[in-house]
Write an enzyme that holds these catalytic residues in place. Structure first.
Site, PDB file in Angstrom:
ATOM      1  N   ARG A  89       0.818  -1.212   0.000  1.00  0.00           N
ATOM      2  CA  ARG A  89       0.000   0.000   0.000  1.00  0.00           C
ATOM      3  C   ARG A  89       0.850   1.259   0.000  1.00  0.00           C
ATOM      4  NH1 ARG A  89      -5.403  -0.794   3.770  1.00  0.00           N
ATOM      5  NH2 ARG A  89      -6.448  -2.281   2.393  1.00  0.00           N
ATOM      6  N   ARG A 124     -22.494  -4.329   2.824  1.00  0.00           N
ATOM      7  CA  ARG A 124     -21.516  -5.407   2.645  1.00  0.00           C
ATOM      8  C   ARG A 124     -21.528  -6.334   3.857  1.00  0.00           C
ATOM      9  NH1 ARG A 124     -15.462  -3.967   0.846  1.00  0.00           N
ATOM     10  NH2 ARG A 124     -15.396  -2.911   2.863  1.00  0.00           N
ATOM     11  N   ARG A 168     -10.894   6.371   4.857  1.00  0.00           N
ATOM     12  CA  ARG A 168     -10.173   5.305   4.147  1.00  0.00           C
ATOM     13  C   ARG A 168      -9.909   5.694   2.700  1.00  0.00           C
ATOM     14  NH1 ARG A 168     -13.898   0.326   4.874  1.00  0.00           N
ATOM     15  NH2 ARG A 168     -12.322  -0.732   3.609  1.00  0.00           N
TER      16      ARG A 168
END
Length: 218
Positions: A89, A124, A168
């Site tokens: 990342r 989700r 995020r």
């Protein structure tokens, strides 16, 4: 051997496509988030340290992530390959991956308009032990709120909240743009194949697109 890195913003479909590719190639999907959560379940001190990062949408310390990933890919089920989600990342992670861990064959960058991200993440559902992903609307389980394979209860992640999602996304953009530039500069030298895939279509159509690209570029 096939080694894949999946890149994409939260809600881009990485978890779902990873599982489909895992079933097709018989290689394990490795999610950094899942590894962190499993370790947090058995190590209270680790949980206390990492929880603050995760609950606030921040990236966990590079050294911790690298140590966990290295330990995971040394396991027997990774000998024929694997699919990575959430690593690397940062450029530091990418450099350490290149110099010390393993070579990558493919990078799949899943892209999606930001307005679609919130629609996908809200609703989700996740089977925590396996990492299998579902969605109340787009990919519902066969039985409501239960994993298709084990029948165990599905969960909503604590960081799947609008406020945390915004953080995020901000973190993702901050680190991913320079990371993509780094990959572009280093791909030819390291013989890595890079593909960008739009994920606004159906799950099956996206999966067919990915498989076609991988088959044509062995």
């Amino acid at each position: 051997m096939i080694r894949i890195v999946m890149l994409g913003a939260p809600g881009s479909g990485k978890g779902t496509q990873m599982q489909l590719l895992s079933n097709y190639y018989h290689i394990p999907p490795i999610s950094v988030g899942d590894i962190l959560r499993k370790k947090m379940n058995i190590d209270f001190k680790f949980k206390k340290y990492v929880q603050n990062y995760i609950n606030n949408g921040k990236l966990v310390n590079d050294d911790i992530i690298i140590k966990l990933i290295k330990k995971r890919i040394e396991q027997k089920d990774c000998h024929n390959g694997f699919i990575l989600d959430g690593f690397p990342r940062t450029i530091k992670q990418a450099e350490i991956l290149q110099d010390n861990l393993f070579t990558i064959n493919y990078i799949l960058h899943l892209t999606i308009p930001e307005k679609k991200i919130f629609e996908r993440i809200i609703g989700r559902l996740v089977h925590i032990p396996s990492g299998r992903c579902y969605h109340e609307k787009f990919n519902p389980p066969q039985e409501k709120n239960k994993d298709d394979i084990t029948g165990e209860a599905l969960s909503i992640r604590k960081d799947d909240k609008i406020k945390i999602i915004k953080i995020r996304l901000k973190e993702y953009k901050k680190y991913t743009a320079p990371l993509l530039d780094w990959f572009n500069k280093n791909m030819k030298k390291n013989k890595i194949k890079f593909f960008e895939i739009q994920t606004v279509h159906s799950i099956k159509k996206i999966n067919r697109k990915i498989l076609d690209l991988l088959k044509l570029n062995k």
